[in-house]
Design a protein around this motif. Structure first.
Motif, PDB file in Angstrom:
ATOM      1  N   PRO A  80       0.827  -1.210   0.000  1.00  0.00           N
ATOM      2  CA  PRO A  80       0.000   0.000   0.000  1.00  0.00           C
ATOM      3  C   PRO A  80       0.862   1.260   0.000  1.00  0.00           C
ATOM      4  N   ASP A  81       0.332   2.321  -0.584  1.00  0.00           N
ATOM      5  CA  ASP A  81       1.076   3.584  -0.639  1.00  0.00           C
ATOM      6  C   ASP A  81       1.481   4.048   0.758  1.00  0.00           C
ATOM      7  N   ASP A 139       3.093  -3.539   9.364  1.00  0.00           N
ATOM      8  CA  ASP A 139       1.696  -3.704   9.790  1.00  0.00           C
ATOM      9  C   ASP A 139       0.730  -3.296   8.682  1.00  0.00           C
ATOM     10  N   LEU A 140       1.025  -2.199   7.991  1.00  0.00           N
ATOM     11  CA  LEU A 140       0.155  -1.732   6.909  1.00  0.00           C
ATOM     12  C   LEU A 140       0.102  -2.745   5.764  1.00  0.00           C
ATOM     13  N   ALA A 190      -5.602  -7.359   0.353  1.00  0.00           N
ATOM     14  CA  ALA A 190      -5.021  -8.151  -0.731  1.00  0.00           C
ATOM     15  C   ALA A 190      -3.951  -9.112  -0.229  1.00  0.00           C
ATOM     16  N   ASN A 191      -3.511  -8.919   1.001  1.00  0.00           N
ATOM     17  CA  ASN A 191      -2.423  -9.725   1.552  1.00  0.00           C
ATOM     18  C   ASN A 191      -2.896 -10.649   2.663  1.00  0.00           C
ATOM     19  N   GLU A 192      -4.012 -11.315   2.452  1.00  0.00           N
ATOM     20  CA  GLU A 192      -4.585 -12.171   3.488  1.00  0.00           C
ATOM     21  C   GLU A 192      -3.645 -13.283   3.932  1.00  0.00           C
ATOM     22  N   GLU A 193      -2.827 -13.795   3.010  1.00  0.00           N
ATOM     23  CA  GLU A 193      -1.951 -14.916   3.352  1.00  0.00           C
ATOM     24  C   GLU A 193      -0.699 -14.494   4.114  1.00  0.00           C
ATOM     25  N   LEU A 194      -0.438 -13.191   4.203  1.00  0.00           N
ATOM     26  CA  LEU A 194       0.724 -12.715   4.946  1.00  0.00           C
ATOM     27  C   LEU A 194       0.407 -12.764   6.438  1.00  0.00           C
TER      28      LEU A 194
END
Length: 131
Positions: free
Chosen positions: A51-52, A107-108, A114-118
Motif C-alpha cells: 500500500p502507498d 503492519d500496513l 489483498a495480503n490475506e496470506e501474509l
C-alpha cells in the motif's frame, strides 16, 4: 508505484511523528526517498501488494536515517567532533535498507486485504524469564 509527493506530504504530516527530515528535503530528494522505499518494500515483500501508506512510512523513516548527520553512521563513521562546538557518537554502524523498514509499514502491508496470506506481525509481549 508512481511517485506522488503531494500525497506523501499529506500522509506524513498526518501520520508520522518525526517529520522534520522529510519536510526539509527538496522535491528531488523526496522523489528518491519514495523510489527507494518502494523498491525496498517490493523486493522484501515481492509476493504482496504494497500500500502507498507503507511506502510513505518507509520513505519518512529513510529521510531520518539518511539526514546529513545520520548518513555518516550509514557510511561507517563511529564518531566525530567539531572543534569546541559539538561531538557525535553513533551506537550502530551501517544497516541494510530492509532492516530500516519501520514496523508500522510492515503492519500496513499485513493489514491490506489483498495480503490475506501474509501472517500478521507478532505482537511483543512482556513476560518474565528465568535464566
Amino acid at each position: 508505484m508512481e511517485v506522488n509527493i503531494t500525497e506523501a506530504d499529506a500522509y506524513i504530516a498526518q501520520w508520522v511523528i518525526v517529520t522534520e527530515d522529510w519536510t526539509d528535503a527538496d522535491e528531488a530528494s523526496k522523489t528518491r526517498l519514495l523510489n527507494v522505499a518502494s523498491r525496498t518494500l517490493s523486493r522484501k515483500y515481492a509476493k504482496y501488494t504494497i500500500p502507498d501508506a507503507a511506502v510513505y512510512e518507509t520513505a519518512a523513516a529513510f529521510a531520518t536515517v539518511f539526514n546529513d548527520t545520520n548518513k555518516l553512521a550509514q557510511q561507517g563513521v563511529q564518531s566525530f567532533s567539531l572543534s569546541g562546538v559539538a561531538s557525535f557518537a553513533f551506537r550502530e554502524g551501517a544497516k541494510e535498507l530492509t532492516d530500516l523498514i519501520p514496523p508500522t509499514a510492515i503492519d500496513l502491508i499485513a493489514d491490506d486485504p489483498a495480503n490475506e496470506e501474509l501472517p500478521k506481525p507478532a505482537k511483543r509481549r512482556v513476560t518474565w524469564t528465568v535464566m
